[in-house]
Scaffold this active site. Structure first.
Site, mmCIF file in Angstrom:
data_model
loop_
_atom_site.group_PDB
_atom_site.id
_atom_site.type_symbol
_atom_site.label_atom_id
_atom_site.label_comp_id
_atom_site.label_asym_id
_atom_site.label_seq_id
_atom_site.Cartn_x
_atom_site.Cartn_y
_atom_site.Cartn_z
ATOM 1 C CG ASP A 116 -2.105 0.947 1.066
ATOM 2 O OD1 ASP A 116 -1.876 2.127 0.733
ATOM 3 O OD2 ASP A 116 -3.245 0.513 1.266
ATOM 4 C CG ASP A 117 -0.398 4.785 -2.052
ATOM 5 O OD1 ASP A 117 -1.290 3.959 -1.804
ATOM 6 O OD2 ASP A 117 -0.634 5.974 -2.323
ATOM 7 C CG ASP A 150 -4.284 0.213 -2.129
ATOM 8 O OD1 ASP A 150 -5.499 -0.036 -2.224
ATOM 9 O OD2 ASP A 150 -3.819 1.372 -2.147
ATOM 10 C CG MET A 198 -7.325 3.247 -6.113
ATOM 11 S SD MET A 198 -8.701 4.155 -5.365
ATOM 12 C CE MET A 198 -8.340 5.816 -5.943
ATOM 13 C CG ASP A 238 25.393 -61.644 -20.744
ATOM 14 O OD1 ASP A 238 25.737 -61.823 -21.920
ATOM 15 O OD2 ASP A 238 25.924 -60.799 -20.004
ATOM 16 C CG ASP A 246 21.067 -48.128 -28.160
ATOM 17 O OD1 ASP A 246 21.771 -48.827 -27.413
ATOM 18 O OD2 ASP A 246 21.268 -46.915 -28.379
ATOM 19 C CD GLU A 304 26.409 -57.233 -22.751
ATOM 20 O OE1 GLU A 304 27.456 -57.876 -22.902
ATOM 21 O OE2 GLU A 304 26.396 -56.006 -22.561
#
Length: 458
Positions: A9-10, A53, A55, A329, A346, A372
């Site tokens: 608030d100012d 606030d 304003m 394996d 992969d 593997e």
């Protein structure tokens, strides 16, 4: 519950007055006297809630709120506008700017404190999810979050025993914007809420067939609806019921007579927050899965095995039921990589993992043990049955070629398997010793010619 509250608030007397009231309720209070100062403090101190606030000279409260909500570091902090402005248009502008509530001075202390506590609880839950998300993001596991992503038609559940009022509410919500389901019987509504997977639940706090506060409490207590936002529709001036509703866990409210723009703004805020929280929870789940699964094959990784195999072994020990372990394996896998490249290697590992997953039961634990090598733990399984499973898997791998280059090429792969069971273990047996016996059996299979199943010696 304590929390850090930033009062903006100012006018210094206004800040000091709110600070005194909040400190009397054991809140920790910070003060700011301009919009820019509020932005700076919010970014540095990360308060739990901001009372703002409107304003103020220079940057007003609306612009300050917009900037707070546009900053990823502060967008999750609840903002309550506390102002002398009392026009409905101002309230809607504030809500559309991102404010979680818009309170007109003079504000009843009871209502203010209840709102602060309610929003603080939501913020603390979000903070926990944000911390987990930050860890996942630092590790590169999850990406950025966009609360506006997936803003499609929402599923809204309206609980109101006044059909005429409900029809007006559905019209106000807009059938084109959202899918609205209405239920007039509160008892039936409880079951439908649990089964409907709704994005937002609206409750008329004037329901006569059941105490609406108890209805909201029940919805909040169910596991299925614990995190579903609830928006209460209350009579203007019914502060007592509103405060109780917020304490129970209602997320937001709108007062009668309902303004269409205000309702739209509050619904939008709740749906946006739900999407944000859902994305945080989803990213946490992804982080968990990434932490315990192998990225290439999708099987569990060695870290998960370490924590769960011991529990499986202990269960086998106490129940007297056998636990069998097989280590697999892939034979001559280095030659696959050397001859065809690591991309092909992969793909072989991924398809090999898929064949394992399709060959085991739901209670079995399959993981990539390293390179593997793969491991399958089979509870309630003796060595003879495990041998049958292993031999069937070995034959399937050897007989069904692996397809490469979109099916243009084929590759024959074989596997060696070592088996061990708690049946033939020593008196001081353990999960690690069980794995070691299976590994020794695998070594025997590899040195004995490969492409075979070998059981560990008693």
């Amino acid at each position: 519950m304590t929390a850090r509250v930033l009062v903006v608030d100012d006018l210094e007397p206004n800040v000091k007055l709110l600070e005194a009231k909040l400190r009397a309720e054991y809140f920790d209070v910070l003060g700011a006297y301009s919009g820019q100062e509020a932005l700076d403090i919010a970014s540095q101190e990360k308060p739990d809630i901001i009372l703002l606030d409107v304003m103020m000279p220079g940057m007003d409260g609306f612009e300050t709120c917009r900037k707070l909500k546009a900053n990823p570091e502060t967008m999750h902090i609840p903002v309550v506008m506390v102002t002398a402005l009392d026009q409905q248009a101002d309230r809607i502008v504030g809500l559309e700017a991102g404010a979680d509530d818009f309170l007109t001075k003079p504000v009843e202390d009871l209502a203010l404190f209840a709102r602060v506590r309610s929003l603080t609880r939501l913020k603390m839950m979000t903070d926990e999810l944000r911390a987990r998300y930050a860890t996942g993001k630092d590790l590169g596991i999850v990406g950025n979050i966009d609360p506006d992503a997936g803003a499609d038609e929402a599923r809204i559940f309206l609980i109101d025993d006044n059909d005429e009022q409900a029809a007006r509410m559905i019209s106000t919500l807009g059938v084109e914007a959202h899918h609205v389901t209405h239920e007039s019987d509160p008892e039936v509504a409880l079951n439908r809420a649990r089964e409907g997977d709704f994005d937002l639940i609206l409750v008329n706090m004037s329901i006569e067939a059941m105490d609406p506060l108890r209805l909201c409490s029940s919805i909040r207590s169910f596991e299925e609806t614990r995190l579903t936002p609830i928006l209460a529709i209350v009579r203007h001036g019914d502060t007592r019921k509103l405060v109780r509703a917020l304490d129970i866990g209602v997320n937001d409210y709108v007062t009668r007579p309902v303004d269409k723009n205000e309702l739209t703004a509050r619904v939008t805020t709740q749906l946006r927050r739900k999407r944000y929280v859902d994305q945080l929870r989803s990213s946490f789940q992804v982080s968990l899965e990434m932490a315990v699964t192998d990225q290439l094959t999708g099987l569990y990784n060695r870290r998960y095995l370490a924590s769960h195999l011991s529990a499986m072994f202990d269960r086998a020990y106490w129940t007297g039921r056998p636990l069998s372990v097989m280590i697999l394996d892939i034979d001559h896998f280095k030659e696959v990589n050397d001859s065809h490249g690591h991309d092909v290697g992969d793909r072989v590992l991924k398809e090999f993992a898929e064949r394992i997953s399709n060959s085991i039961r739901g209670i079995d634990l399959a993981c990539r043990y390293g390179g593997e090598e793969f491991l399958i733990a089979m509870p309630d399984t003796d060595l003879s049955f495990a041998s049958v499973v292993a031999e069937r898997l070995r034959q399937e791998i050897a007989s069904q070629k692996f397809h490469l280059n979109a099916g243009r090429d084929e590759l024959t792969v074989t596997v060696s398997i070592g088996l061990a069971s708690t049946e033939n273990g020593p008196e001081d047996d353990s999960a690690q010793k069980l794995i070691k016996r299976a590994d020794e059996a695998l070594y025997t299979a590899k040195t004995g010619g490969r492409n075979r199943v070998i059981q560990s010696a008693a």
